[in-house]
Design an enzyme around this catalytic site. Structure first.
Site, PDB file in Angstrom:
ATOM      1  N   ASN A 211       0.848  -1.201   0.000  1.00  0.00           N
ATOM      2  CA  ASN A 211       0.000   0.000   0.000  1.00  0.00           C
ATOM      3  C   ASN A 211       0.880   1.247   0.000  1.00  0.00           C
ATOM      4  OD1 ASN A 211       0.572   0.741   2.874  1.00  0.00           O
ATOM      5  ND2 ASN A 211      -0.342  -1.280   3.197  1.00  0.00           N
ATOM      6  N   PHE A 327      -4.369   3.355  14.931  1.00  0.00           N
ATOM      7  CA  PHE A 327      -4.716   4.362  13.934  1.00  0.00           C
ATOM      8  C   PHE A 327      -5.883   3.841  13.116  1.00  0.00           C
ATOM      9  CE2 PHE A 327      -1.993   8.125  13.430  1.00  0.00           C
ATOM     10  CZ  PHE A 327      -1.185   7.943  14.543  1.00  0.00           C
ATOM     11  N   LYS A 341     -13.653   0.647  15.778  1.00  0.00           N
ATOM     12  CA  LYS A 341     -12.331   0.008  15.946  1.00  0.00           C
ATOM     13  C   LYS A 341     -11.846   0.116  17.390  1.00  0.00           C
ATOM     14  CE  LYS A 341     -11.081   0.717  11.145  1.00  0.00           C
ATOM     15  NZ  LYS A 341     -10.350   1.500  10.165  1.00  0.00           N
ATOM     16  N   LYS A 345     -11.239  -3.535  18.873  1.00  0.00           N
ATOM     17  CA  LYS A 345      -9.822  -3.897  19.053  1.00  0.00           C
ATOM     18  C   LYS A 345      -9.354  -3.674  20.488  1.00  0.00           C
ATOM     19  CE  LYS A 345      -8.854  -3.032  14.198  1.00  0.00           C
ATOM     20  NZ  LYS A 345      -7.833  -3.410  13.235  1.00  0.00           N
TER      21      LYS A 345
END
Ligand code: CTP
Length: 399
Positions: A211, A327, A341, A345
């Protein structure tokens, strides 16, 4: 970041003395109060007036020099004792020899003796002079007495030789000053683990999936953590960036490598910040040899499989007192998706940034981040990635 810091530059007589004008200017731009002491030989390479104009302070050369308006001043003591950090560069074999043996026979060698601050020495000379065992012995002695030696870089030297002996770039010198003088060491004693950059997932020995991540955000985080006194480990995907000063760097290539390194290093880390753009999928099988066109006319897809989610794994096994920051890179529904998230997470904070906003995201030196915690949300304006990193560490202190 150097606002109000008193930085003393000691310049001895090497051809690279001209680079110190850039160093002085960069420090002044960071609002440091910069003072300069030069040896007589240094004045043959660059004039003291250059530094007086840049720093707006008198430059000292002779040990009996005094400020014009104060005949009672004792600058050979005040300059060293007043400094928050001293950088001597280029440091010739001569000044290194004097420092190592306590000789004080000019202004520069004298101001260093009463100093109580970090003293950085950047040797720069001919490669054979640098390799001379007596010079090396003197450098070793300085190290033993707590001086920080900034290693010279390697390349073509002004004397015509190739080898080690170049004064590092002004950027690197300034970074060292920032590391030793910039910040209060409010993260001293803390172990900080950071991941950064992209991962590469091999398809065959020639191709991979990756990426656009440049690693700049993670490297800025590692850099600021070190400046604030933390012991920093940086697990880095393949990027083209210099390792920040004072940081331990572990290079990895794939998401699996990054997972293994992060799980191992996380065990005794107090703060974990995960800015890497980890691949979510990797090829199910990696071809042993280059996949050829001929015989593969119909190859229109590559079977992929999920990689392990490093943040999620570390979030699930988080121990008491450990802080985990992730992030979130989105192109739509930034806040909503980032909040999810935070929950899924088990992170303490998610730094959300949108790839669609100009000045944010991959490759650029700036970012626009919203810091989301369970308690609140703080949106930062556009700022450099270094400043964003600083804000993240300010926020972590409140968690
Ligand atoms: N992350 C990770 N391991 C992965 C994927 C992501 O540790 N295999 C981490 C990233 O480093 C980041 C956070 O998870 O701190 C969020 O990454 P992001 O790519 O924004 O989200 P994903 O979890 O991958 O979800 P999606 O791609 O669906 O947005």
């Amino acid at each position: 970041m150097l606002k109000g810091k008193n930085i003393l530059l000691g310049i001895s007589g090497g051809i690279a003395a001209y680079k110190m004008a850039d160093v002085a200017s960069m420090l002044v731009k960071q609002n440091a109060d910069v003072h300069v002491v030069m040896t007589r030989s240094a004045c043959k390479f660059i004039s003291p007036e250059t530094f007086e104009v840049l720093t707006k302070n008198k430059v000292y050369v002779d040990v009996f020099d005094k400020p014009v308006d104060d005949p009672t001043a004792v600058p050979h003591i005040a300059l060293g004792t007043g400094a928050d950090c001293i950088l001597i560069g280029p440091a010739t074999a001569d000044i290194i020899g004097k420092l190592a043996n306590g000789i004080a026979d000019d202004m520069l060698s004298t101001v260093v003796l009463p100093a109580r601050c970090p003293i950085l020495v950047a040797p720069s000379m001919n490669v054979y002079m640098f390799e001379n065992p007596i010079v090396q012995d003197n450098i070793e002695k300085l190290r033993r007495f707590g001086y920080k030696i900034i290693e010279p870089s390697t390349g073509h030297l002004a004397c015509g030789y190739d080898g080690k002996g170049k004064l590092p770039s002004p950027e690197k010198l300034v970074e060292n000053v920032m590391l030793y003088a910039a910040r209060n060491k409010d993260y001293a004693g803390k172990k900080v683990l950071v991941d950064a950059g992209p991962t590469q997932e091999a398809i065959d020995p020639v191709r991979f999936i990756t990426n656009h991540s440049s690693g700049k955000m993670g490297y800025s985080i590692a850099r600021i953590a070190a400046m604030r006194g933390a012991e920093v480990t940086l697990v880095s995907g393949p990027v083209n960036l210099d390792t920040p000063e004072g940081v331990k760097r572990i290079d990895v290539v794939s998401a699996q490598d990054m997972y293994a390194a992060m799980v191992k290093e996380a065990e005794d880390s107090d703060i974990i910040i995960m800015s890497a753009a980890v691949a979510d999928y990797r090829p199910l099988e990696v071809a042993e040899n280059k996949i050829k066109k001929s015989g593969n006319e119909d190859m229109t897809s590559i079977a992929l499989t999920r990689t392990s989610d490093i943040l999620k794994t570390l979030g699930q096994s988080k121990r008491d007192g450990q802080i985990i920051v992730g992030f979130s890179m989105e192109t739509e529904n930034l806040i909503e998706n980032s909040r999810k998230k935070l929950e899924s997470k088990n992170a303490d904070m998610i730094c959300a940034n949108s790839l669609k906003t100009e000045g944010a995201g991959y490759q650029v030196d700036t970012n626009i981040v919203t810091m989301i915690t369970k308690e609140d949300m703080e949106s930062l304006p556009i700022m450099s990635k270094l400043e964003v990193a600083d804000k993240i560490f300010d926020k972590i202190k409140k968690l």
